[in-house]
Scaffold this active site. Sequence first.
Site, mmCIF file in Angstrom:
data_model
loop_
_atom_site.group_PDB
_atom_site.id
_atom_site.type_symbol
_atom_site.label_atom_id
_atom_site.label_comp_id
_atom_site.label_asym_id
_atom_site.label_seq_id
_atom_site.Cartn_x
_atom_site.Cartn_y
_atom_site.Cartn_z
ATOM 1 N N PHE A 12 14.093 22.527 -12.328
ATOM 2 C CA PHE A 12 12.969 21.333 -11.482
ATOM 3 C C PHE A 12 12.192 20.831 -11.858
ATOM 4 O O PHE A 12 12.137 19.522 -11.883
ATOM 5 C CB PHE A 12 12.472 22.432 -9.726
ATOM 6 C CG PHE A 12 10.935 21.361 -9.574
ATOM 7 C CD1 PHE A 12 11.361 20.570 -8.780
ATOM 8 C CD2 PHE A 12 9.842 21.930 -8.906
ATOM 9 C CE1 PHE A 12 10.726 19.425 -7.939
ATOM 10 C CE2 PHE A 12 8.831 20.856 -7.647
ATOM 11 C CZ PHE A 12 9.578 20.343 -8.157
ATOM 12 N N ASP A 32 17.440 25.318 -22.458
ATOM 13 C CA ASP A 32 16.921 26.443 -20.886
ATOM 14 C C ASP A 32 18.244 27.249 -21.096
ATOM 15 O O ASP A 32 19.707 27.436 -21.453
ATOM 16 C CB ASP A 32 18.100 25.259 -19.863
ATOM 17 C CG ASP A 32 16.875 25.970 -18.170
ATOM 18 O OD1 ASP A 32 15.738 25.324 -17.965
ATOM 19 O OD2 ASP A 32 17.668 26.929 -18.164
ATOM 20 N N ASP A 57 18.668 31.271 -24.643
ATOM 21 C CA ASP A 57 17.270 32.045 -24.310
ATOM 22 C C ASP A 57 16.545 31.532 -25.286
ATOM 23 O O ASP A 57 16.501 32.143 -26.419
ATOM 24 C CB ASP A 57 18.338 33.176 -24.117
ATOM 25 C CG ASP A 57 16.860 33.693 -23.325
ATOM 26 O OD1 ASP A 57 16.188 34.129 -23.347
ATOM 27 O OD2 ASP A 57 17.105 35.076 -22.968
ATOM 28 N N LEU A 73 8.098 24.633 -20.291
ATOM 29 C CA LEU A 73 8.217 25.291 -18.780
ATOM 30 C C LEU A 73 9.588 25.509 -18.502
ATOM 31 O O LEU A 73 9.638 26.754 -17.745
ATOM 32 C CB LEU A 73 9.637 23.780 -18.651
ATOM 33 C CG LEU A 73 8.045 22.506 -18.572
ATOM 34 C CD1 LEU A 73 8.887 20.933 -17.731
ATOM 35 C CD2 LEU A 73 6.849 22.114 -17.981
ATOM 36 N N SER A 75 10.322 29.135 -17.373
ATOM 37 C CA SER A 75 10.032 30.935 -17.093
ATOM 38 C C SER A 75 10.331 30.706 -15.387
ATOM 39 O O SER A 75 10.203 29.341 -14.736
ATOM 40 C CB SER A 75 8.327 30.783 -17.511
ATOM 41 O OG SER A 75 7.906 32.018 -16.185
ATOM 42 N N TYR A 145 4.534 37.886 -13.490
ATOM 43 C CA TYR A 145 4.294 36.471 -13.754
ATOM 44 C C TYR A 145 2.676 35.945 -14.261
ATOM 45 O O TYR A 145 2.859 35.425 -15.002
ATOM 46 C CB TYR A 145 4.223 35.592 -12.878
ATOM 47 C CG TYR A 145 4.733 33.882 -12.314
ATOM 48 C CD1 TYR A 145 5.266 33.377 -12.425
ATOM 49 C CD2 TYR A 145 4.245 33.348 -11.419
ATOM 50 C CE1 TYR A 145 5.459 32.362 -12.826
ATOM 51 C CE2 TYR A 145 3.687 32.115 -11.294
ATOM 52 C CZ TYR A 145 4.771 31.574 -12.620
ATOM 53 O OH TYR A 145 5.096 29.727 -12.403
ATOM 54 N N LYS A 149 2.140 35.048 -17.367
ATOM 55 C CA LYS A 149 1.363 33.614 -17.795
ATOM 56 C C LYS A 149 -0.187 33.761 -18.475
ATOM 57 O O LYS A 149 -0.465 32.396 -19.642
ATOM 58 C CB LYS A 149 1.061 32.797 -16.421
ATOM 59 C CG LYS A 149 2.129 32.263 -16.066
ATOM 60 C CD LYS A 149 2.972 31.469 -16.731
ATOM 61 C CE LYS A 149 4.275 30.382 -16.007
ATOM 62 N NZ LYS A 149 4.750 29.312 -17.456
ATOM 63 N N TYR A 159 -2.448 30.703 -32.155
ATOM 64 C CA TYR A 159 -2.187 30.088 -32.090
ATOM 65 C C TYR A 159 -2.952 28.490 -32.460
ATOM 66 O O TYR A 159 -3.520 28.116 -34.235
ATOM 67 C CB TYR A 159 -1.114 28.992 -32.392
ATOM 68 C CG TYR A 159 0.349 30.537 -32.563
ATOM 69 C CD1 TYR A 159 0.355 31.504 -31.905
ATOM 70 C CD2 TYR A 159 0.963 29.782 -33.916
ATOM 71 C CE1 TYR A 159 1.319 32.250 -32.406
ATOM 72 C CE2 TYR A 159 2.013 30.916 -33.740
ATOM 73 C CZ TYR A 159 2.212 31.556 -32.734
ATOM 74 O OH TYR A 159 3.532 32.937 -33.633
#
Length: 318
Positions: A12, A32, A57, A73, A75, A145, A149, A159
């Site tokens: 989206f 994607d 992937d 983006l 996930s 989730y 995150k 990093y």
Amino acid sequence: MPKALVAGNAGFIGTHFTGYLLRLGWEVVGVDNFSTGKRENVRIYAGEKNFTFYEMDITEEVPKDDYDYIINLASPASPKKYLSLPVDTMLVNSIGVKNLLDLAKEVGAVFLLASTSEVYGDPLVHPQTEDYWGNVNPVGPRSVYDEGKRFAEAITMAYHRYDGLPVRIARIFNTYGPYMDVADGRIIPNFAYQALTGRPLTIYGDGSQTRSFCYVSDMVEGLFRLLTYEGLDGEVVNLGNPDERTVLEVAKLVVKIYGVPENFTFLPLPQDDPKRRRPDITKAKRLLGWEPKVPFEEGLRMTLEWYREVVDAGKRTV
Ligand SMILES: NC(=O)c1ccc[n+]([C@@H]2O[C@H](COP(=O)([O-])OP(=O)(O)OC[C@H]3O[C@@H](n4cnc5c(N)ncnc54)[C@H](O)[C@@H]3O)[C@@H](O)[C@H]2O)c1
């Protein structure tokens, strides 16, 4: 012109973000695996000379090139999707993010992570500022989730701290608009589909829980500024719309805009469902000069119009 890798470009927000960069004349490489994204979304840009796409992937491989910017983006984002892809969700937010960070380090790219307001869990502080550490159940169903995150944020900062990588983290709050899959399971596509197909609108709890919804064009502008403005390395910034609405209020607006009778079914609240959600965007205003511009009623009308076209065309999903 800059070259950017957009991971999760078939989703989206990725669809809108890719379009935004291409309109600026940027070279965009999308990647994607279509776990929650749509092939149709990639086809929108298929003919553009500055656009290349790889079906991969990112936990397994990433397309290598000399990018200036890497935007992650990728996930599953809606509870329905991440609860059905629990391990994939944890892996894309750990191994997938690490693979992109390694690539950013190798080619010297600026890295932007799309994180989420879910790192705040069911917040005990309201509205949520970036320095709030959150109230997350580490072993609840949503932890795949939320903790995924939180790990993604932690490794991104590692990093930055230890390798000096220029990173930026966006904590995205509920965003809505065209191209959010009708079957995504989130509130607005759910209500739209139910209202358009004559079903009762499903409300969890009594509908008094709140959400704040940001129209996707506003979100894309905020993400772009966070990605490109100078001096923001290592910054974590909330992006969302502070205009807080109850779920019941949203349901009533949807039936009003579609002109259908009010018909609601009330179901129990899912476990660990946040009761209130509203971003404090003071930092975004200060660092990015950004705040949402599209009023909720206007964004909702544009979005519902798009869902009407999708459902009328007989497409359950786009
Ligand atoms: N939409 C929102 O309200 C919202 C809120 C908070 C955070 N976010 C974050 O923003 C990002 C985009 O969200 P969205 O709403 O566009 O979700 P989406 O599900 O529409 O898009 C995510 C995309 O990532 C792809 N993807 C998932 N796993 C992958 C993998 N292993 N390899 C390659 N691609 C993979 C999916 O196929 C999909 O196209 C996500 O990281 C999400 O966590 C979104």
